[in-house]
Write a protein that holds these residues in place. Structure first.
Motif, PDB file in Angstrom:
ATOM      1  N   UNK A 283      -7.050   9.233 -52.342  1.00 41.22           N
ATOM      2  CA  UNK A 283      -8.077  10.295 -52.330  1.00 41.22           C
ATOM      3  C   UNK A 283      -8.681  10.476 -50.943  1.00 41.22           C
ATOM      4  N   UNK A 284      -8.155   9.765 -49.954  1.00 39.93           N
ATOM      5  CA  UNK A 284      -8.628   9.949 -48.577  1.00 39.93           C
ATOM      6  C   UNK A 284      -9.834   9.108 -48.215  1.00 39.93           C
ATOM      7  N   UNK A 285     -10.342   8.309 -49.166  1.00 41.27           N
ATOM      8  CA  UNK A 285     -11.561   7.536 -48.889  1.00 41.27           C
ATOM      9  C   UNK A 285     -11.286   6.080 -48.515  1.00 41.27           C
ATOM     10  N   UNK A 286     -10.001   5.689 -48.580  1.00 41.76           N
ATOM     11  CA  UNK A 286      -9.619   4.353 -48.092  1.00 41.76           C
ATOM     12  C   UNK A 286      -8.447   4.536 -47.140  1.00 41.76           C
ATOM     13  N   UNK A 287      -8.671   4.194 -45.864  1.00 42.60           N
ATOM     14  CA  UNK A 287      -7.700   4.456 -44.797  1.00 42.60           C
ATOM     15  C   UNK A 287      -7.175   3.120 -44.277  1.00 42.60           C
ATOM     16  N   UNK A 288      -5.890   3.089 -43.932  1.00 43.12           N
ATOM     17  CA  UNK A 288      -5.274   1.870 -43.401  1.00 43.12           C
ATOM     18  C   UNK A 288      -5.135   1.979 -41.882  1.00 43.12           C
ATOM     19  N   UNK A 289      -5.828   1.121 -41.155  1.00 40.57           N
ATOM     20  CA  UNK A 289      -5.616   1.004 -39.707  1.00 40.57           C
ATOM     21  C   UNK A 289      -4.553  -0.067 -39.510  1.00 40.57           C
ATOM     22  N   UNK A 290      -3.593   0.213 -38.621  1.00 38.16           N
ATOM     23  CA  UNK A 290      -2.587  -0.817 -38.371  1.00 38.16           C
ATOM     24  C   UNK A 290      -1.851  -0.559 -37.081  1.00 38.16           C
ATOM     25  N   UNK A 291      -0.775  -1.321 -36.886  1.00 44.44           N
ATOM     26  CA  UNK A 291      -0.045  -1.192 -35.636  1.00 44.44           C
ATOM     27  C   UNK A 291       1.373  -1.727 -35.774  1.00 44.44           C
ATOM     28  N   UNK A 292       2.014  -1.916 -34.640  1.00 42.85           N
ATOM     29  CA  UNK A 292       3.408  -2.383 -34.612  1.00 42.85           C
ATOM     30  C   UNK A 292       3.572  -3.646 -35.453  1.00 42.85           C
ATOM     31  N   UNK A 293       2.560  -4.514 -35.455  1.00 40.61           N
ATOM     32  CA  UNK A 293       2.692  -5.745 -36.244  1.00 40.61           C
ATOM     33  C   UNK A 293       2.596  -5.480 -37.734  1.00 40.61           C
ATOM     34  N   UNK A 294       1.503  -4.844 -38.143  1.00 43.40           N
ATOM     35  CA  UNK A 294       1.234  -4.697 -39.586  1.00 43.40           C
ATOM     36  C   UNK A 294       2.121  -3.667 -40.265  1.00 43.40           C
ATOM     37  N   UNK A 295       2.473  -2.594 -39.543  1.00 39.84           N
ATOM     38  CA  UNK A 295       3.216  -1.497 -40.180  1.00 39.84           C
ATOM     39  C   UNK A 295       4.671  -1.449 -39.761  1.00 39.84           C
ATOM     40  N   UNK A 296       5.130  -2.511 -39.053  1.00 40.66           N
ATOM     41  CA  UNK A 296       6.555  -2.655 -38.731  1.00 40.66           C
ATOM     42  C   UNK A 296       6.981  -4.114 -38.962  1.00 40.66           C
ATOM     43  N   UNK A 297       6.457  -5.036 -38.146  1.00 41.96           N
ATOM     44  CA  UNK A 297       6.934  -6.434 -38.176  1.00 41.96           C
ATOM     45  C   UNK A 297       6.682  -7.124 -39.517  1.00 41.96           C
ATOM     46  N   UNK A 298       5.548  -6.845 -40.147  1.00 42.86           N
ATOM     47  CA  UNK A 298       5.225  -7.518 -41.408  1.00 42.86           C
ATOM     48  C   UNK A 298       6.343  -7.351 -42.445  1.00 42.86           C
ATOM     49  N   UNK A 299       7.054  -6.229 -42.363  1.00 46.90           N
ATOM     50  CA  UNK A 299       8.128  -5.963 -43.325  1.00 46.90           C
ATOM     51  C   UNK A 299       9.294  -6.911 -43.172  1.00 46.90           C
ATOM     52  N   UNK A 300       9.414  -7.545 -41.970  1.00 45.92           N
ATOM     53  CA  UNK A 300      10.509  -8.497 -41.731  1.00 45.92           C
ATOM     54  C   UNK A 300      10.038  -9.935 -41.897  1.00 45.92           C
ATOM     55  N   UNK A 301       8.720 -10.124 -42.037  1.00 40.13           N
ATOM     56  CA  UNK A 301       8.164 -11.480 -42.073  1.00 40.13           C
ATOM     57  C   UNK A 301       7.639 -11.862 -43.456  1.00 40.13           C
TER      58      UNK A 301
END
Ligand code: MLT
Length: 323
Positions: free
Chosen positions: A83-101
């Motif tokens: 609904x647009x009221x909860x936003x995810x801030x992230x970066x190369x680690x959280x939105x890329x690397x975490x998927x491999x770890x």
């Protein structure tokens, strides 16, 4: 009877219609920063939120939800209402690397809607002050001379500082002993106190401590020196040619949110990036603004998918076992 039936039908229709952009936002927005207060992610988001709240006409609150290299906070946002009221801030680690770890329980591409690319910065190799090294070659020689692996602070497995550490190990052939924190804010406190030996950190987190002389900088992971810190050599100049890494950040919403809400949030973030005071605060931290043609939601999605393709093989080759 007919009137009651119409009332029920109308109520059902009203519930079925997603939040409309022209009423968005009608209350405070929460941005989940998946690392501890006082670190680079937290600092960037609080600077942007200060301006975004004025554009949006509602409070933009930063909530630090930490742990597991940022994946706990991202998971909270992924499972929130679209609904647009909860936003995810992230970066190369959280939105890329975490998927491999990690076995995340969510899909970084399928379960998130990209909103906007935020500023980026190179990493910087920094150590505690009382190491007998002034240059990167001297530092690498000191690391090599230690009987055990030296301690490297990170924000947890899969974080940007952890991936930078893996990359450092790969290009130097040295082994590090990782010390995980809930963010590189707390890690920096321990580096200044001499409790750990080094961090391969976001420049924005370390630069003020370097300027204050409380820690030592050896190089930035970029092909060119920072305009805000021209005295710090690049890895190419300092003896680790090609050790380049740019940590970019961004905002996402849970999949299923309306395009109008994505566009409303994107516009508020872009307006903040174009505000001279905001731009100066971020640039003084060594952060580089995203190019004009990189500010659409689609541009963030394209970058994120390309970075997954680029980084996952290196992470997997490093022997990190998914948790
Ligand atoms: C990271 O290393 O992933 C971040 O710099 C952590 C943080 O923002 O605290």
């Amino acid at each position: 009877m007919r009137r009651a039936l119409c009332a029920v039908l109308f109520a059902c229709l009203a519930l079925a219609v997603p939040a409309r952009a022209d009423t968005y936002p009608s209350r405070a927005i929460t941005v989940i920063v998946p690392f501890a207060a006082g670190g680079p992610s937290d600092a960037m988001m609080r600077i942007l939120a200060e301006h975004m709240k004025r554009t949006l006409g509602q409070p933009v609150l930063v909530e630090n939800v930490t742990g597991a290299g940022g994946s706990i906070g991202v998971g909270r946002a992924v499972r929130s209402k679209p609904d647009g009221y909860t936003v995810s801030f992230g970066h190369l680690g959280t939105h890329v690397a975490n998927g491999a770890v990690y076995r995340l329980g969510y899909d970084l591409d399928a379960d998130l809607e990209p909103v906007v690319l935020l500023p980026s910065n190179p990493m910087i190799i920094v150590s505690r002050n009382n190491i007998p090294a002034k240059t990167l070659p001297e530092f690498l020689a000191w690391v090599t001379s230690q009987p055990n692996p030296v301690s490297a602070g990170t924000a947890g497995n899969g974080s940007g500082s952890h991936i930078a550490g893996l990359y450092f190990e790969q290009v130097t052939g040295l082994k590090l002993q990782y010390v995980p924190y809930r963010g590189t804010g707390p890690a920096m406190n321990d580096l200044v106190a001499g409790q750990i030996d080094l961090i391969v950190d976001q420049t924005s987190n370390a630069i003020n401590q370097v300027r204050a002389g409380t820690i030592r900088a050896y190089a930035v992971t970029d092909a060119k020196r920072l305009d805000s810190a021209p005295e710090i050599p690049t890895t190419d100049e300092a003896g680790l040619p090609g050790f380049h890494m740019t940590l970019w950040s961004g905002l996402w919403l849970p999949k299923g949110v309306s395009k109008e809400i994505v566009d409303t949030l994107n516009a508020a973030a872009v307006a903040a990036l174009d505000e001279p005071d905001v731009k100066n605060q971020l640039k003084n931290l060594g952060l580089q603004m995203p190019a004009a043609d990189q500010r659409s939601p689609a541009a963030l999605g394209t970058l994120q998918r390309a970075e997954i393709h680029k980084w996952w093989p290196m992470i997997r080759a490093s022997g990190v076992v998914p948790e």
